[in-house]
Structures are given as C-alpha cells and as structure tokens.
Design an enzyme around this catalytic site. Structure first.
Site, PDB file in Angstrom:
ATOM      1  N   ARG A   1       3.109  -7.728   7.375  1.00  0.00           N
ATOM      2  CA  ARG A   1       3.505  -8.826   6.493  1.00  0.00           C
ATOM      3  C   ARG A   1       5.012  -8.811   6.231  1.00  0.00           C
ATOM      4  O   ARG A   1       5.620  -7.767   6.066  1.00  0.00           O
ATOM      5  CB  ARG A   1       2.765  -8.720   5.157  1.00  0.00           C
TER       6      ARG A   1
ATOM      7  N   ARG B   1       8.216  -6.259   2.246  1.00  0.00           N
ATOM      8  CA  ARG B   1       8.234  -5.955   0.817  1.00  0.00           C
ATOM      9  C   ARG B   1       8.202  -4.455   0.602  1.00  0.00           C
ATOM     10  O   ARG B   1       7.499  -3.746   1.299  1.00  0.00           O
ATOM     11  CB  ARG B   1       6.981  -6.553   0.167  1.00  0.00           C
TER      12      ARG B   1
ATOM     13  N   ARG C   1      -2.530   0.060  -4.381  1.00  0.00           N
ATOM     14  CA  ARG C   1      -2.861  -1.316  -4.770  1.00  0.00           C
ATOM     15  C   ARG C   1      -4.317  -1.641  -4.456  1.00  0.00           C
ATOM     16  O   ARG C   1      -4.983  -2.341  -5.207  1.00  0.00           O
ATOM     17  CB  ARG C   1      -1.920  -2.300  -4.067  1.00  0.00           C
TER      18      ARG C   1
ATOM     19  N   LYS D   1      -3.800 -14.760   0.204  1.00  0.00           N
ATOM     20  CA  LYS D   1      -3.798 -15.678  -0.944  1.00  0.00           C
ATOM     21  C   LYS D   1      -2.573 -16.583  -0.941  1.00  0.00           C
ATOM     22  O   LYS D   1      -2.689 -17.785  -1.164  1.00  0.00           O
ATOM     23  CB  LYS D   1      -3.845 -14.901  -2.273  1.00  0.00           C
TER      24      LYS D   1
ATOM     25  N   ARG E   1      -6.059 -10.481 -12.921  1.00  0.00           N
ATOM     26  CA  ARG E   1      -6.194  -9.275 -12.112  1.00  0.00           C
ATOM     27  C   ARG E   1      -7.192  -8.293 -12.716  1.00  0.00           C
ATOM     28  O   ARG E   1      -7.453  -7.246 -12.148  1.00  0.00           O
ATOM     29  CB  ARG E   1      -4.854  -8.537 -12.075  1.00  0.00           C
TER      30      ARG E   1
HETATM   31  P1  ADP Z   1      -0.679  -8.544  -3.597  1.00  0.00           P
HETATM   32  O1  ADP Z   1      -1.703  -9.556  -3.924  1.00  0.00           O
HETATM   33  O2  ADP Z   1      -0.213  -8.617  -2.207  1.00  0.00           O
HETATM   34  O3  ADP Z   1      -1.009  -7.167  -4.048  1.00  0.00           O
HETATM   35  P2  ADP Z   1       1.143  -9.649  -5.629  1.00  0.00           P
HETATM   36  O4  ADP Z   1       2.373 -10.286  -5.134  1.00  0.00           O
HETATM   37  O5  ADP Z   1       0.073 -10.517  -6.174  1.00  0.00           O
HETATM   38  O6  ADP Z   1       0.650  -8.787  -4.410  1.00  0.00           O
HETATM   39  O7  ADP Z   1       1.488  -8.553  -6.743  1.00  0.00           O
HETATM   40  C1  ADP Z   1       2.439  -7.546  -6.532  1.00  0.00           C
HETATM   41  C2  ADP Z   1       2.512  -6.634  -7.737  1.00  0.00           C
HETATM   42  O8  ADP Z   1       2.891  -7.382  -8.910  1.00  0.00           O
HETATM   43  C3  ADP Z   1       1.193  -5.979  -8.122  1.00  0.00           C
HETATM   44  O9  ADP Z   1       0.955  -4.804  -7.381  1.00  0.00           O
HETATM   45  C4  ADP Z   1       1.431  -5.702  -9.631  1.00  0.00           C
HETATM   46  O10 ADP Z   1       2.260  -4.583  -9.815  1.00  0.00           O
HETATM   47  C5  ADP Z   1       2.207  -6.920 -10.084  1.00  0.00           C
HETATM   48  N1  ADP Z   1       1.310  -7.994 -10.558  1.00  0.00           N
HETATM   49  C6  ADP Z   1       1.112  -9.212  -9.975  1.00  0.00           C
HETATM   50  N2  ADP Z   1       0.230  -9.954 -10.665  1.00  0.00           N
HETATM   51  C7  ADP Z   1      -0.165  -9.205 -11.719  1.00  0.00           C
HETATM   52  C8  ADP Z   1      -1.071  -9.401 -12.788  1.00  0.00           C
HETATM   53  N3  ADP Z   1      -1.793 -10.530 -12.910  1.00  0.00           N
HETATM   54  N4  ADP Z   1      -1.212  -8.394 -13.705  1.00  0.00           N
HETATM   55  C9  ADP Z   1      -0.513  -7.256 -13.599  1.00  0.00           C
HETATM   56  N5  ADP Z   1       0.347  -6.998 -12.600  1.00  0.00           N
HETATM   57  C10 ADP Z   1       0.535  -7.949 -11.669  1.00  0.00           C
END
Ligand code: ADP
Ligand code: ZN
Length: 233
Positions: A131, A164, A175, A17, A92
C-alpha cells in the site's frame, strides 16, 4: 432527512475502505470522513490534535475515544455533510459506536447502512506491504492492484506517493490485534441493529466495488453515477 446517505465502512486495515469510500463519495455526492487520514494530516501539520494523536498511531493503538468522538462530532456539523457522510475508520469500538448513535439521534438522523468489507489476515499483510499513500491529498494506491499512473506520483494532485509509517510489519500486526479485539465486535452490534451489509474484499478493486454498489443501491437507490455500462461513463 430520511433520504440522507449516512454510511459507515467497516473492515480490517487493508480491506480497502479508503478506496471503496471514494466510489461511494462520487456516486452519492457525500464526503468521505477518514479519522485516520484526519489524524495523519494533523500530525503532518504539527497541530495540537496531531501532537496528541501521534504516539497512538506510531504504536498501532487507538487514539482515546474522547478525542476521536469530538473530532467526528465537529466534522459532521460541517455543511458538506448536509446530504450524508461516509465514515471510514470510525467507529472503531463499541463505545465509539454508542457515541455515534447518540450524536446522530441528537441531530435527528440515523445510520442508513454499515458496509463491512471482509478479508483474511493473510491477505491483509500482503496488501499493506504494497500500500502507498499520497502525502498531498491522502489518496491510497497499491503497487500491484491499484498503482498510480506514474510511479511515485499522485494521479489526483501530483503529490509524492509513499509508504505509511504504520504500514511496517510490526505495526500492522498490532493494528490487526486491535481490530480483532475492539472493532470486530461492531459486526454483531450493527447486525442486531439491522443495518449491516456484508461484502467480500476481492483482489480486484472493481469486483469489490461492484458488490458494494449493488448492496448500497438496495438501501439508497443508484445514486448519480451509472457505473461502467452507463452512458458517458
Ligand atoms: P487502517 O484502517 O488502515 O488501520 P486508519 O487510517 O483508519 O488505518 O487509521 C490509522 C490509525 O489512526 C489507527 O491505527 C489509529 O491509531 C488511529 N485511528 C483512526 N481512526 C480511529 C478511531 N476511530 N479511534 C481511535 N483511533 C483511530
Ligand atoms: Zn494526491
């Protein structure tokens, strides 16, 4: 108002993404809003938001909706969102999607497209282990598919490129479980709303981009970049 480019990017962790968001950002001149990146930056800087979010990120769970929705609300009110936005990592879950709908309605806007990037779980685990992310500007790389020019250093800002914390295997599996339980239902939600564009995540970033760019062009037009065959590109 009608020609705003309001885009949501959906996809499991590791679907690419962030990388694809950069393409859209350049093409349409709109900002990428990554909630995950905003949380990570706040954690690095030790802000109150970072302190509140850290435990959730470490555990691979979701940050509470109220905190997340307020953050997005404030971000969409900033002037650089005047032509549109790319949301990466938000919504999400269904409550966040409903909150986004009401927020946009209150702004007299709507979503133009939701791009879903699909990928299998097996591919995800392989990708996340490779990554890397820049500590300075948050740009993402992959040691195999999308490496920085100089190993360990960011092409953009020269910052340190690292793994990360939440890309460790146990957190990745958590996740993924959260994705399947809470985020995957958004596909139906947006399919019913008639805005879903489904594309496949290919091994090569360019192949995925090409598919996405042509899907988006049908909704928003070509944008400003002509792509690899265009003049001066
Ligand atoms: P990825 O898509 O690689 O899992 P992100 O960078 O989008 O990683 O998100 C990393 C973390 O940030 C998630 O595992 C969650 O803990 C938090 N997070 C990100 N976006 C949201 C959201 N919209 N609602 C709740 N938690 C979020
Ligand atoms: Zn950087």
């Amino acid at each position: 108002m009608n020609n705003m480019v309001n885009v949501v990017l959906l996809g499991a962790p590791g679907a690419g993404k962030g990388t694809q968001a950069e393409q859209i950002m350049r093409r349409y001149g709109i900002p990428q809003i990554s909630t995950g990146e905003i949380f990570r930056r706040n954690i690095r800087e030790g802000t109150p938001l970072g302190t509140a979010a850290k435990a959730y990120l470490d555990a691979g769970g979701l940050v509470p909706d109220e905190l997340t929705v307020n953050l997005v609300k404030d971000r969409l009110a900033e002037p650089d969102c005047a032509k549109g936005f790319i949301l990466d990592g938000f919504p999400r879950n269904i409550p966040q999607a409903e909150a986004l709908d009401s927020l946009l309605t209150s702004l007299g806007q709507k979503l133009g497209a939701v791009v879903s990037i699909s990928i299998t779980d097996a591919e995800i685990v392989g990708r996340l282990s490779g990554r890397r992310v820049c500590r300075g500007c948050g740009k993402t790389y992959h040691i195999q598919y999308n490496p920085s020019a100089v190993e360990g250093l960011c092409d953009n800002c020269g910052g340190e490129v690292v793994q990360r914390d939440d890309d460790r295997e146990a957190t990745v599996l958590q996740r993924l479980a959260v994705y399947h339980a809470q985020t995957a239902p958004l596909l139906d939600f947006y399919r019913k709303a008639g805005v879903l564009l489904e594309i496949t995540s290919h091994e090569k970033v360019e192949d995925t981009s090409a598919e996405m760019v042509s899907a988006l062009a049908k909704v928003f037009g070509q944008g400003e970049s002509d792509g690899p065959s265009g003049s001066g590109a």
